[in-house]
Design a protein around this motif. Sequence first.
Motif, mmCIF file in Angstrom:
data_model
loop_
_atom_site.group_PDB
_atom_site.id
_atom_site.type_symbol
_atom_site.label_atom_id
_atom_site.label_comp_id
_atom_site.label_asym_id
_atom_site.label_seq_id
_atom_site.Cartn_x
_atom_site.Cartn_y
_atom_site.Cartn_z
ATOM 1 N N ARG A 351 6.247 3.855 10.351
ATOM 2 C CA ARG A 351 5.479 2.649 10.667
ATOM 3 C C ARG A 351 3.993 2.958 10.561
ATOM 4 O O ARG A 351 3.536 4.017 10.964
ATOM 5 N N SER A 352 3.263 1.993 10.042
ATOM 6 C CA SER A 352 1.820 2.206 9.973
ATOM 7 C C SER A 352 1.098 0.873 10.044
ATOM 8 O O SER A 352 1.698 -0.179 9.845
ATOM 9 N N ILE A 353 -0.184 0.971 10.345
ATOM 10 C CA ILE A 353 -1.051 -0.208 10.276
ATOM 11 C C ILE A 353 -1.799 -0.052 8.963
ATOM 12 O O ILE A 353 -2.580 0.884 8.796
ATOM 13 N N ILE A 354 -1.479 -0.938 8.008
ATOM 14 C CA ILE A 354 -2.042 -0.713 6.679
ATOM 15 C C ILE A 354 -3.388 -1.385 6.498
ATOM 16 O O ILE A 354 -4.127 -1.040 5.597
ATOM 17 N N TYR A 382 0.731 -4.741 9.888
ATOM 18 C CA TYR A 382 1.711 -3.692 10.165
ATOM 19 C C TYR A 382 2.694 -3.574 9.011
ATOM 20 O O TYR A 382 3.054 -4.572 8.389
ATOM 21 N N SER A 383 3.131 -2.359 8.804
ATOM 22 C CA SER A 383 4.161 -2.126 7.796
ATOM 23 C C SER A 383 5.222 -1.199 8.388
ATOM 24 O O SER A 383 4.896 -0.232 9.066
ATOM 25 N N THR A 384 6.481 -1.534 8.158
ATOM 26 C CA THR A 384 7.575 -0.669 8.599
ATOM 27 C C THR A 384 8.457 -0.389 7.396
ATOM 28 O O THR A 384 8.907 -1.316 6.732
ATOM 29 N N ARG A 385 8.644 0.888 7.135
ATOM 30 C CA ARG A 385 9.446 1.302 5.994
ATOM 31 C C ARG A 385 10.699 1.962 6.529
ATOM 32 O O ARG A 385 10.624 2.847 7.374
ATOM 33 N N ILE A 386 11.852 1.500 6.073
ATOM 34 C CA ILE A 386 13.121 2.048 6.572
ATOM 35 C C ILE A 386 13.888 2.633 5.400
ATOM 36 O O ILE A 386 14.150 1.950 4.419
ATOM 37 N N ALA A 431 23.101 -0.201 1.985
ATOM 38 C CA ALA A 431 23.467 1.207 1.850
ATOM 39 C C ALA A 431 22.533 1.922 0.885
ATOM 40 O O ALA A 431 22.095 1.338 -0.112
ATOM 41 N N ASN A 432 22.218 3.166 1.186
ATOM 42 C CA ASN A 432 21.408 4.015 0.309
ATOM 43 C C ASN A 432 20.191 3.317 -0.274
ATOM 44 O O ASN A 432 19.959 3.374 -1.472
ATOM 45 N N SER A 433 19.423 2.660 0.570
ATOM 46 C CA SER A 433 18.229 2.017 0.017
ATOM 47 C C SER A 433 17.102 1.993 1.037
ATOM 48 O O SER A 433 17.288 2.304 2.202
ATOM 49 N N THR A 434 15.956 1.640 0.530
ATOM 50 C CA THR A 434 14.753 1.631 1.355
ATOM 51 C C THR A 434 14.180 0.228 1.362
ATOM 52 O O THR A 434 14.098 -0.411 0.311
ATOM 53 N N VAL A 435 13.828 -0.252 2.530
ATOM 54 C CA VAL A 435 13.149 -1.551 2.583
ATOM 55 C C VAL A 435 11.847 -1.387 3.378
ATOM 56 O O VAL A 435 11.701 -0.460 4.178
ATOM 57 N N GLN A 436 10.945 -2.311 3.099
ATOM 58 C CA GLN A 436 9.680 -2.302 3.828
ATOM 59 C C GLN A 436 9.441 -3.725 4.295
ATOM 60 O O GLN A 436 9.601 -4.664 3.519
ATOM 61 N N PHE A 437 9.105 -3.883 5.565
ATOM 62 C CA PHE A 437 8.732 -5.232 5.987
ATOM 63 C C PHE A 437 7.358 -5.205 6.625
ATOM 64 O O PHE A 437 6.932 -4.208 7.184
ATOM 65 N N LYS A 438 6.664 -6.346 6.439
ATOM 66 C CA LYS A 438 5.269 -6.414 6.861
ATOM 67 C C LYS A 438 5.056 -7.644 7.722
ATOM 68 O O LYS A 438 5.763 -8.648 7.575
ATOM 69 N N TYR A 439 4.082 -7.574 8.582
ATOM 70 C CA TYR A 439 3.711 -8.743 9.392
ATOM 71 C C TYR A 439 2.297 -8.521 9.910
ATOM 72 O O TYR A 439 1.753 -7.420 9.797
ATOM 73 N N GLN A 440 1.715 -9.615 10.420
ATOM 74 C CA GLN A 440 0.361 -9.506 10.967
ATOM 75 C C GLN A 440 0.358 -9.832 12.450
ATOM 76 O O GLN A 440 1.104 -10.698 12.906
ATOM 77 N N ILE A 441 -0.507 -9.145 13.164
ATOM 78 C CA ILE A 441 -0.689 -9.408 14.586
ATOM 79 C C ILE A 441 -2.150 -9.809 14.806
ATOM 80 O O ILE A 441 -3.066 -9.098 14.386
ATOM 81 N N VAL B 348 -8.014 6.109 -5.881
ATOM 82 C CA VAL B 348 -8.423 6.141 -4.477
ATOM 83 C C VAL B 348 -7.721 4.997 -3.786
ATOM 84 O O VAL B 348 -7.771 3.861 -4.247
ATOM 85 N N LEU B 349 -7.041 5.289 -2.709
ATOM 86 C CA LEU B 349 -6.346 4.173 -2.062
ATOM 87 C C LEU B 349 -6.410 4.253 -0.549
ATOM 88 O O LEU B 349 -6.510 5.338 0.042
ATOM 89 N N LYS B 350 -6.379 3.054 0.031
ATOM 90 C CA LYS B 350 -6.337 2.964 1.485
ATOM 91 C C LYS B 350 -4.860 3.019 1.852
ATOM 92 O O LYS B 350 -4.127 2.055 1.666
ATOM 93 N N LYS B 351 -4.411 4.155 2.359
ATOM 94 C CA LYS B 351 -2.998 4.332 2.640
ATOM 95 C C LYS B 351 -2.606 3.517 3.870
ATOM 96 O O LYS B 351 -1.612 2.817 3.906
ATOM 97 N N ASP B 352 -3.410 3.658 4.898
ATOM 98 C CA ASP B 352 -3.307 2.811 6.081
ATOM 99 C C ASP B 352 -4.665 2.843 6.753
ATOM 100 O O ASP B 352 -5.600 3.410 6.186
ATOM 101 N N ILE B 353 -4.794 2.256 7.931
ATOM 102 C CA ILE B 353 -6.153 2.136 8.462
ATOM 103 C C ILE B 353 -6.749 3.470 8.899
ATOM 104 O O ILE B 353 -7.937 3.575 9.144
#
Lengths: 449, 382
Positions: A351-354, A382-386, A431-441, B348-353
């Motif tokens: 998880r990260s704040i992008i 926010y981004s969450t990669r699973i 199965a056997n895959s990666t997803v990413q979901f994003k949202y704003q706060i 160059v990229l902004k990976k996260d904040i």
Amino acid sequence: MHKKMQFIVLLIFLSANTAIFSAIDLVTVPERSSVQLTIYNSADITMVSEERNLTFKKGLNAIQFTWAETLIDPTSLRISFKDRKGSLTLLDTVYPQGRAALIWNIQSDFSGSANIEINYFTSGISWKADYTAIANEQEDQLDLQGFIRVINNSGEDYTNAKVRLVVGNINLVEKISDLANSQLVYPKMPAPQKARAREDFNRYMKKAEDAAEYEFAGSAGSSTPKGVIKEGLSEYFIFTIEGRETIPNRWQKQLKSVSANSIALKSVFKVDSNGQKLNPTKIFEFRNQEDKARSGTIQLGKSPLPDGTVQIFTQKNSRLTFLTATKTNYIATGDKVRLNAGIESNIKIERSIIDYKRTDIEVKKRFNLTDYVSNFTEIFDYSTRIENSLNRSIELEIERSFPENFTLKNNSTKVEKIGKEKLVFYPVVPANSTVQFKYQIYVPHEIER
Amino acid sequence: MKMKKFTIKFLFYLMLFSSVSVFPRTKLTTLPERNNVRIDIQDEKYTLVEEERKINLLKGKNHIEFAWANTGIQMDSIQFRPANQNGETKVLNVNFPPEGSALFWEVYSPASGPESFRISYLISNLNKQISHEARVDSSEKFLSLMTYYTLSNQTGERFVNASLESGIGLPIKRDIDFNESRKILAHKTNNLNFEKVYRFDSEQYGKNVRLYYKVENKNNKEPKPISAGKVRIYMDNPSGEEAFLGEDWAEHTAYNSDLELFLGEAQEVKVERAIIQEKEKKVKGPVSDYARTYRFKIENYRKESTKLIIQEHLSGEWEIEEIELKEESGERAALSEKAISYSQKIKVLKKDIENLEIMANVPVTGDKKWNLYVTVNMKNRW
């Protein structure tokens, strides 16, 4: 094995007119004719009811009861007459100084035998529930076996005892073990508080005793595991072990209480911290409910499941792999069971704040005409990669906390708000895959000057 | 080696109950050997032993005793079940005597005859340690990874012909004696692709560039995760000699993901970092933006172009404003810089904040060094 408890009948013959002891005669040490243990697991307390057959002489009978090296609460000892009630009268109870003993002085109108019942509380007997849960390879079915283990550290052997177990929390103002270990000075003990607690307890026990005996279908001989018969009363539940058990002092005995195969199981994966890189916890979910398609008296849904330890395994080609051991809380009938089945390292969550922005910045002047920022809004992306390396689709519960007055925007994942500060996202990953979901706060701020 | 006495005793007393339920004299009948043992060491913390024993049952109630003095068996974990679960043979109850390290089961059998039972338990002091040996070819293109586990048996028990299941490779049958350690090759994967990556992160690691192997766990023959454990990395020289390159701890790496191994500090790739300017731009009231310019002097003295990753750590609201790549030549009075196109060479990229990441493909440095200028606008600060 020697008995610590002694039961001596002293027959005291009194002449009708003079209060002079004519003889003190030790007549019998009668065996228990039956014994029943009612064991609580929420507190260290067991009620023992034992029946004995005593021979009385007409006149005054002194019956001595001793309990050295046991954990009996002396303040709880009671005697009652099961037959010839009108002809037997308890005149008084004597506690000789400095001894773990008492003497009941009983007036008998006849010479002959009668059944008496002695009741007392003891500590040192307990019971606990253990479970074995075995999931299939796909983790969508579960075999569950529940056991009840009775542990006797009371200092006393109980032979051929009827055993009842009480599930539920009772209130006690003093520990039985403290009472048992205190130097008995009974007259000093009664406090109104104590008496109330005893009364409460006795009332519950009375209810338990009055509850109708469960009819056990197809009464079993020695060929089947003993049934644990369950019945409810008030906020409590009583499990009665079918037949009689012998539990010597310092022994433990485990009996099967629940057995159910191929229960519909759901595995969900949970994250409940704000960490950046983590593996979720696997949760096994199923319901404590009856399966109408099955029969049998020890399947799920017949009674609550008492709290206990669960050993969780998976099974592949009938071979076990250990997952974890976990504690479960009390599960009411019909309620959902959620077992923590350990960390799943084949699912990775990052998880990260992008991105982050401050908008709607408003500037105001203070009284001294200097500027200050009075309002602004923070926007967090926010981004969450699973990453799911399992060869099956998974459901997740991902919790995340935010500042109290946040607003969620631009979210496309199923989400639930829990409390002021918490969201739970429910993504599904194939199965056997990666997803990413994003949202704003969005978090608005207003600053005092 | 001296033979250790079996300490797990599996006795069974057969007690046939008469219909009037009178206990006859307890009789010790046989001590059955284990038919099969498997040791499941897939879990990092727990070791599960599952054994199968054939027991001659009598019709009616049987009394089967299990004792495990001086072994690390965890009593609460013991499971006992008929191998054939047709429901006819039933375990009636479990009895735990006061001395501990022993129990007996009461088992009902509908008929006399042999019956197989599975007994499983968690055992402590049978520890597993995973280690890997990575071997790279001299061209540094392919890597083969050998995964070993070392079993060390302090359980007080000897296991004969036990099937060891590590979850890494296929089960392997071995004897494991008491007090013995055994290093067992569990799995070998050949020809994993990897690349060398150079990383520079002054905040985290200081002034030196660090060398990593980025290994792709992708081998369609055997899709397996790489277990966490120590990796020692060796290189086969064309001369036939072997060189030890370094070692690192591998994280658990799922199939289809990358494993990064830190080999050591790189001497032939250099980065010199400086903040050369910070310009304030008023927004309103007390609010300002600050344009901060970093300069990275990059030199590559290897024989080939090199993949370099530079990491900068920031916070708050910011964006990348400007990127400029210049070639520096000459020294002192003759020093000069000339802007060149960077788009093919640098991302160059902004990976996260919190992370600014610069990925550069750095050519061999001849008489011209690279100077990379990155300007970051740190916005709305007060």
